[in-house]
Write a protein that holds these residues in place. Structure first.
Motif, PDB file in Angstrom:
ATOM      1  N   UNK A   1       0.979  -1.616  -0.187  1.00 40.40           N
ATOM      2  CA  UNK A   1      -0.006   0.377  -0.048  1.00 40.40           C
ATOM      3  C   UNK A   1       0.762   1.353   0.143  1.00 40.40           C
TER       4      UNK A   1
ATOM      5  N   UNK B   1       2.300   8.666  12.672  1.00 38.84           N
ATOM      6  CA  UNK B   1       2.204   9.482  11.843  1.00 38.84           C
ATOM      7  C   UNK B   1       1.015   8.608  11.282  1.00 38.84           C
ATOM      8  N   UNK B   2       1.352   6.738  11.109  1.00 39.73           N
ATOM      9  CA  UNK B   2       0.518   5.770  11.006  1.00 39.73           C
ATOM     10  C   UNK B   2      -1.434   5.665  11.243  1.00 39.73           C
TER      11      UNK B   2
ATOM     12  N   UNK C   1      -2.617   8.313  11.318  1.00 36.03           N
ATOM     13  CA  UNK C   1      -3.517   9.166   9.609  1.00 36.03           C
ATOM     14  C   UNK C   1      -4.234   8.170   9.164  1.00 36.03           C
ATOM     15  N   UNK C   2      -3.441   6.866   9.007  1.00 37.98           N
ATOM     16  CA  UNK C   2      -3.865   6.174   7.793  1.00 37.98           C
ATOM     17  C   UNK C   2      -5.279   5.584   8.826  1.00 37.98           C
TER      18      UNK C   2
ATOM     19  N   UNK D   1      -7.482   6.365  11.023  1.00 41.60           N
ATOM     20  CA  UNK D   1      -8.228   7.582  11.309  1.00 41.60           C
ATOM     21  C   UNK D   1      -8.621   6.946   9.955  1.00 41.60           C
ATOM     22  N   UNK D   2      -8.076   6.970   8.846  1.00 38.06           N
ATOM     23  CA  UNK D   2      -8.713   7.343   7.762  1.00 38.06           C
ATOM     24  C   UNK D   2      -9.636   6.066   7.716  1.00 38.06           C
TER      25      UNK D   2
ATOM     26  N   UNK E   1      -8.004  11.725  19.094  1.00 34.36           N
ATOM     27  CA  UNK E   1      -7.418  12.685  19.781  1.00 34.36           C
ATOM     28  C   UNK E   1      -6.194  12.285  19.908  1.00 34.36           C
TER      29      UNK E   1
END
Lengths: 376, 495
Positions: free
Chosen positions: B144, B184-185, B187-188, B190-191, B198
């Motif tokens: 990915x 940073x991961x 964000x993946x 979350x999306x 939070x």
């Protein structure tokens, strides 16, 4: 594309970690302070006799010593700085200001302090989010740095002196931004390579000494009237990039770099700092307000939107997202960002690179293919 | 070579704990219902890997005897039972279900009546059970677009998310710990979940009051946010009970540390480090976890008082730095047999701030904040290098050790960039140091054979010993001439 002959003046300034303007300023009794990250506010390092110099390692040939200390899985920008530091390249700096911005930068600071012990060093703890409490925290951080600099260098980094530094910084940023705006025109009046030479030179030189060169460049760029034919308008986004040959290779394939949203770029770095209210708070607000780096945890949507808006504003046909190999933040964000931009209909090329210039043939091929994929 | 063989009593106890594990699995089927469970197993194929827990128990018990062996069996049956409880809550997925990053301890959310699923739990547990379990998920992540150089623990978690095998959550709590890749991961994650999130911000320099107050403020903001976005409501009395229960467990652990400081050690390895990893991260404040530590401490005391060594041929005492080698769960058992090396403690276990002042909500939040910031791993991956390096020598002396092993996980750039400083510090202090170059979750990077070879080289060249007098050493041979490096394949084929 037509190149401005006087650009070699800027090339000269970028050939050494401490250029002739830095030396000239030092001869006048001024003190350069190095920094490593765009979250270090340059304005604060411009207090009194101080002036900021972004640390670079131009022409680095290898990082053998730094590999020993930092391993071979660390970003080559930080390792290149360590290599140069071990060779004494930054010994004439008055000090260095770091940020705890990413794992690699923090370990650079650890190793540099262990191996070289700069006369003055400080690590700014930049919050990973914005909002009131984070702003308060960062304003206090800046105050601690200002006090430490006052104590060490005997300069005033507060009140009216700092407010003056902000005004001066804004005026200089206006001059650079005016040049950057020439890229919006069709055809653009300057190339991306030219603009970023000016931009990077502004990060590594005393701004007052550089300003006449900048103004002269602006005048001549306008007189020249366009850069000639190109195939596509490209925006470059991503992490640290101070190697102009990367942009030159893109432009050599007909991809004119008309906009930027990367660490050492102009957007949003040149946005003005507020000239009203508490200067330290204004600087903190400006620094945290920049929508730029994935080390800020909560801003993915804003970063993605900012790239789309900038691409639209500068009429970019496609976006190149570049990051130095082993960068964790851009490495992970790159996959999400690429998908999100493509979903929004923006053509994207994702490139992993090393700090020092290399793999030129591969880069040419990828850029050619990208431009062709856009039908240009 | 360890010549002590398990007694009949050892085998009987093994059978007892085996039945405990089977009972826990049966309870999962009963509490979920057979149809739901079948659906769950189809949706979450990793549930099949959990069924291999008895094999892990067998691997850890083999070649060990007495209370040390029993402590290992107790550990696995305890983990299975607690995991089943977490699973039942998680698989229900009612509106109290939230996803937590591993570095956000769950006391506060639990006190709010929320059901917490630690997102990285599977990435710890599955490679322990099956040394190949991570590979498909890591490959999925890389396919990915996640760069191969990112930590495999992070990639495995993201692979589970991207494969749709992470229980979906609409609310997530994460932080900037322990590393940039993990941060940073999210964000993946979350999306993928289209979730609200939070994110806790932990300062870089946290050994000062300013940082403690800032982070306590972050925790208050997290509570307010959770109250706004979930049905959870803060119950300070419940939090006090959880913290007090956690304190009782921590006090038992401190007792345990005192006892294992003795030479030879009356307890070692998995009951110490894996017990901590589970009890303090997945389920702190649960009376069952406290009871587990009581029993481990009790077994340790009995061994200490009767002069029984955990490792009969203890010759060397080691600390393991960095997270344990997940895909090589038998490593320490092998090291005991091959060299008489006792793993006394590890960096993920030793906590310099274990107890919570429960007198007011503010004191609880401040101390929970300190536990997060100054806890294992967090204090080594944030802050300056001395947090990492000084801790090693502190533990080296406190636990009367002979050597330092660093699990040099190739994906942990944070610590890889400190290894040379550590080498030089160890050289200066005369502390033998082994940095095992490997990958935390993916044995395709460095096989078990490769790890064993590194240990052999270290023992022969630095410690100047061969495997219990065997000469020349054969890096492929374990106890009783078994080809140790292929044991895990044998388990897989038996299944």
């Amino acid at each position: 594309m037509n190149k401005y002959a006087g650009i070699s003046l800027f090339d000269d300034l970028l050939a050494e970690p401490l250029n002739r303007l830095v030396e000239q300023a030092m001869d006048e009794g001024r003190v350069p302070v190095g920094y490593t990250c765009s979250y270090v506010p340059e304005t604060l390092l411009s207090a009194g006799k101080l002036f900021p110099v972004r640390l670079r390692a131009p022409g680095i040939a290898g990082t053998e010593l730094a590999d020993t200390y930092m391993s071979n899985v660390i970003c080559s920008y930080t390792k290149s700085l360590l290599e140069f530091a071990l060779g004494g390249a930054y010994d004439r700096l008055g000090g260095v200001v770091f940020t705890a911005n990413c794992d690699h930068m923090r370990r650079l600071m650890d190793n540099l302090e262990y191996l070289r012990k700069p006369a003055f060093s400080h690590t700014l703890d930049v919050p990973h989010k914005r909002g009131g409490p984070a702003l308060e925290w960062f304003t206090e951080e800046l105050k601690m740095l200002a006090d430490k600099m006052s104590g060490h260098f005997g300069v005033s980094a507060s009140g009216a002196d700092l407010a003056a530094a902000i005004r001066s910084r804004n005026a200089f940023a206006d001059a650079i931004r005016a040049i950057g705006d020439l890229r919006k025109q069709e055809p653009p009046l300057i190339t991306g390579g030219e603009f970023h030479r000016v931009m990077i030179a502004s990060l590594v030189s005393p701004k007052d000494l550089l300003l006449p060169l900048v103004e002269d460049f602006h005048r001549k760029a306008v007189e020249r009237g366009g850069v000639g034919p190109y195939r596509a308008r490209i925006m470059v986004a991503g992490g640290e990039l101070d190697d102009l040959s990367f942009i030159d290779v893109i432009e050599s394939q007909g991809g004119l770099v008309v906009a930027d949203r990367f660490c050492t770029g102009s957007l949003p770095a040149l946005d003005p700092v507020s000239e009203t209210g508490d200067p330290l708070r204004a600087i903190a607000q400006h620094t945290l307000g920049k929508v730029l780096c994935p080390r800020m945890m909560e801003e993915f949507d804003e970063r993605e939107e900012a790239i789309r808006k900038t691409a639209h504003e500068y009429s970019a046909d496609g976006v190149i997202v570049q990051a130095i190999k082993f960068c964790d933040t851009w490495g992970v964000e790159g996959s999400t960002l690429t998908s999100a931009l493509r979903s929004a209909g923006v053509p994207v090329l994702r490139l992993e690179r090393e700090y020092r210039h290399g793999s030129e043939g591969q880069l040419r091929t990828r850029v050619q293919a990208f431009i062709e994929s856009m039908g240009k | 070579m360890n010549n002590i063989r398990p007694s009949a009593a050892d085998y009987l106890k093994h059978a007892k704990y085996f039945i405990h594990i089977l009972f826990s699995f049966t309870m999962l089927a009963a509490r979920r219902g057979p149809i739901s469970l079948l659906r769950d197993m189809r949706r979450y194929p990793w549930l099949f890997i959990l069924l291999r827990a008895p094999l892990l128990m067998g691997r850890l018990a083999a070649g060990r005897t007495g209370l040390y062996r029993e402590a290992n069996e107790l550990l696995i049956s305890f983990i299975v039972k607690q995991m089943i409880d977490v699973l039942v809550r998680t698989l229900k997925r009612d509106d109290t279900f939230i996803l937590h990053q591993e570095m956000v301890p769950p006391e506060i959310s639990t006190a709010m009546g929320l059901s917490v699923w630690p997102a990285e739990l599977l990435s710890i547990l599955l490679p322990l059970l099956d040394s190949h379990a991570a590979e498909a998920y890591i490959d999925r992540s890389e396919n990915e677009g996640i760069p191969p150089d990112i930590c495999s623990h992070v990639k495995m978690t993201l692979g589970i998310v991207l494969s749709g095998e992470m229980p979906p959550a609409s609310v997530i709590v994460s932080s900037n710990l322990p590393c940039d890749g993990n941060m940073t991961g999210y964000e993946i994650t979350r999306r993928k979940n289209n979730a609200k999130i939070f994110r806790l911000d932990i300062p870089f320099n946290f050994y000062n009051n300013r940082a403690v107050e800032y982070f306590a403020g972050e925790l208050k903001r997290m509570i307010a946010w959770l109250e706004e976005n979930t049905p959870g409501r803060m119950d300070w009395e419940r939090l006090r009970q959880i913290c007090e229960e956690r304190n009782r467990m921590a006090e038992k652990e401190i007792e345990l540390w005192e006892m294992i400081s003795a030479r030879p050690a009356p307890m070692a390895a998995e009951p110490v480090y894996l017990g901590h990893l589970w009890a303090f991260n997945a389920d702190p404040g649960n009376p069952a976890a406290t009871r587990f530590f009581h029993r481990i401490a009790d077994m340790t005391r009995r061994n200490l008082e009767s002069g029984v060594r955990a490792v009969p041929n203890e010759r060397f005492r080691a600390v393991l730095w960095n997270p344990p080698l997940l895909h090589f769960s038998e490593l320490f058992r092998w090291a005991e047999e091959a060299y008489g090396i006792t793993l006394v403690i590890d960096s993920m276990t030793y906590n310099s701030q274990p107890l919570i002042d429960t007198s007011t909500p503010d004191t609880m939040l401040r101390d929970l904040g300190k536990i997060i910031m100054q806890g294992p791993m967090a204090r080594h991956t944030r802050g300056p290098a001395e947090n990492y390096i000084d801790d090693i020598f502190r533990i080296y002396h406190r636990f009367n050790l002979d050597m330092v092993w660093v699990a040099g996980h190739i994906g942990c750039k944070n610590t890889m960039a400190l290894n040379q400083m550590l080498r030089e510090a160890c050289r200066e202090k005369g502390v033998p140091l082994l940095i095992i170059e490997y990958d935390l979750s993916d044995q395709r990077i460095c096989s078990h054979e490769g790890i064993i070879r590194q240990i052999d080289h270290f023992m022969q060249n630095v410690m100047k010993v061969n495997r219990n007098g065997e000469d020349p050493p054969d890096p492929r041979r374990g106890r009783e001439g078994k080809d140790f490096t292929t044991i895990h394949y044998a388990y897989r084929s038996e299944e």
